[in-house]
Scaffold this active site. Structure first.
Site, short mmCIF file in Angstrom:
data_model
loop_
_atom_site.label_atom_id
_atom_site.label_comp_id
_atom_site.label_asym_id
_atom_site.label_seq_id
_atom_site.Cartn_x
_atom_site.Cartn_y
_atom_site.Cartn_z
N PHE A 128 30.73 43.14 39.10
CA PHE A 128 31.58 43.26 37.92
C PHE A 128 32.78 42.35 38.10
O PHE A 128 33.49 42.43 39.10
CB PHE A 128 32.05 44.70 37.68
CG PHE A 128 32.86 44.82 36.42
CD1 PHE A 128 32.24 44.86 35.17
CD2 PHE A 128 34.26 44.83 36.47
CE1 PHE A 128 32.99 44.93 33.99
CE2 PHE A 128 35.01 44.89 35.29
CZ PHE A 128 34.37 44.95 34.07
N ASP A 215 36.45 38.36 44.96
CA ASP A 215 37.08 39.18 43.92
C ASP A 215 37.56 40.48 44.58
O ASP A 215 36.77 41.38 44.87
CB ASP A 215 36.04 39.46 42.81
CG ASP A 215 36.60 40.34 41.70
OD1 ASP A 215 37.61 41.03 41.92
OD2 ASP A 215 35.99 40.35 40.60
N LYS A 244 44.55 44.90 39.51
CA LYS A 244 44.68 46.36 39.49
C LYS A 244 45.93 46.96 40.17
O LYS A 244 46.88 47.27 39.49
CB LYS A 244 43.40 47.01 40.02
CG LYS A 244 42.23 46.81 39.03
CD LYS A 244 41.08 47.75 39.28
CE LYS A 244 40.13 47.80 38.10
NZ LYS A 244 38.99 46.93 38.16
C1 LIG Z 1 38.44 45.89 37.24
C2 LIG Z 1 37.79 44.71 37.81
C3 LIG Z 1 37.84 43.45 37.17
C4 LIG Z 1 38.44 43.27 35.81
O1 LIG Z 1 39.81 43.54 35.77
P1 LIG Z 1 40.55 43.73 34.35
O2 LIG Z 1 41.98 43.89 34.73
O3 LIG Z 1 39.96 44.95 33.72
O4 LIG Z 1 40.30 42.52 33.55
C5 LIG Z 1 37.26 42.37 37.81
N1 LIG Z 1 36.67 42.50 39.00
C6 LIG Z 1 36.59 43.68 39.64
C7 LIG Z 1 35.94 43.76 40.99
C8 LIG Z 1 37.13 44.83 39.06
O5 LIG Z 1 37.04 46.01 39.70
#
Ligand SMILES: *Cc1c(COP(=O)(O)O)cnc(C)c1O
Length: 394
Positions: A128, A215, A244
């Site tokens: 994701f 990420d 986050k």
């Molecule tokens: C939450 C998340 C995203 C997206 O972040 P947003 O602030 O919602 O755009 C991308 N990568 C990972 C691994 C995430 O957990």
């Protein structure tokens, strides 16, 4: 009354009014133990005094001036992030998806610099990376992509935790410029790869001249017991994205770059009106300072171990629980059947949890959770799991 909000989220029928540490109170003053932290955002818990003070102090002085001028708190935050990550520089934005957008743009610039017209990034199945068009194209989940074709070109997906799969794609394709990977797949089901998975990707990237993009949007800012999860592997990626928990609830994202990846985004190549504004940066500085001052990250591994140890012992005779695993305070509990309704039962019992990948209960409690709260969390949750998995009681 009908809601005028687009129904992009299946929301639970509760609305919170205030919080304090791991606790939240709804509009009827019912108390909840928050074991999700607003999806790995409020790592310092709710209404943390240092965060509150930083927001008040900054808003008294200045909220926003734009990136056309110097921003002292942005410089200071970049310095802190560089020291903590061992990266070279930072681009600030407002969310995780935006941080990944910056990473993808850097990878494409890197490809074009080498004369690759259609640079391609290897991403993982079940990953994701966000909801913007580029990041949903990178996301390895057909459900997230459904209905949004044409997707962005330039992503190839391989199974997670599978080095030979990456090797075979690289061998067949000379347009690969980068590998994008989560240290642990969060949305994908708390998938923890083999210990040396990231080291092997680092090695492949070095051998083939590819950029390694990690990420850390969910795993970063202490969640797994290190400031960044890649630090468990003693490697340095070329690009790392965070968001986050960086602002503990104030929106901020960052794309960190190292070495050859650090010099590609130059004037006119990228930007953000809000990115790295004084409010977001002073809040994030307070977050980092608090993590250090209170030795919070150093306690994450033992707290995570305590939770999994207690759950494993409480649920040891439950054959419907197939796996309990964690890295720091990122915890996954697999049941042998779909268990999304546990979220509602838990909420009725004053506990906030999440279920992802249908059968995986995901816990992302605030890093400041204490042993008493861990005891309450694990007893409540194990009872709920017992009731859920015992057919006669259902
Ligand atoms: C939450 C998340 C995203 C997206 O972040 P947003 O602030 O919602 O755009 C991308 N990568 C990972 C691994 C995430 O957990």
């Amino acid at each position: 009354m009908t809601s005028h909000i687009m129904p992009t989220y299946g929301r639970l029928p509760i609305t919170f009014e205030r919080g304090d540490g791991v606790w939240l109170w709804d509009q009827t003053d019912k108390r909840y133990l928050d074991a999700l932290s607003g999806i790995a955002v409020c790592n310092l818990g709710h209404a943390h005094p240092s965060v509150h003070q930083a927001i008040c102090a900054q808003s008294e002085k200045l909220l926003h001036t734009s990136n056309l001028y110097g921003i002292a708190s942005q410089e200071a935050l970049a310095d802190q992030l560089i020291i903590k990550s061992e990266m070279d520089n930072v681009f600030f934005c407002n969310s995780g998806a935006e941080a990944n957008e910056a990473a993808i743009k850097i990878a494409r610039l890197y490809g074009h610099q080498q004369g690759i017209d259609k640079p391609c990034i290897i991403a993982m199945e079940k990953s994701f990376h966000g909801r913007t068009l580029a990041t949903l194209s990178a996301t390895g989940n057909p459900k997230v992509q459904e209905g949004f074709s044409p997707l962005l070109e330039g992503f190839l997906h391989v199974p997670y935790n599978d080095i030979p799969a990456i090797e075979s794609v690289i061998a067949k394709n000379n347009t690969i410029v980068a590998i994008l990977v989560e240290p642990i797949q969060g949305e994908g089901g708390v998938n923890i790869p083999a210990y040396n998975y990231l080291n092997q990707i680092r090695q492949l990237c070095d051998q083939r001249g590819l950029l390694m993009i990690i990420d850390e949007i969910q795993t970063g800012i202490g969640r797994t017991g290190k400031f960044l999860a890649y630090q468990h592997n003693s490697i340095i990626p070329d690009i790392c994205t965070v968001a986050k928990a960086l602002g503990n609830g104030v929106p901020i994202g960052a794309c960190l770059a190292h070495g050859k990846a650090a010099s590609l985004l130059t004037a006119g190549k990228h930007g953000s009106t809000f990115g790295g504004n004084p409010l977001a940066c002073s809040t994030a500085l307070a977050v980092l300072e608090t993590l250090d001052k209170d030795n919070i990250i150093q306690q994450v591994e033992s707290k995570g171990a305590e939770i999994t140890k207690r759950l494993s012992s409480l649920l040891k005779n439950n054959t419907s629980v197939s796996n309990i695993r964690n890295k720091g305070l990122m915890i996954g509990i697999d049941l042998d059947s779909p268990c999304a309704e546990l979220v509602t039962t838990a909420q009725e019992h004053g506990l906030l949890i999440n279920v992802t990948a249908e059968k995986t209960i995901r816990l992302l409690p605030p890093l400041i959770i204490n042993s008493e709260q861990i005891e309450l969390l694990t007893t409540t949750l194990s009872q709920l799991i017992e009731e859920f998995t015992t057919p006669c009681k259902k």
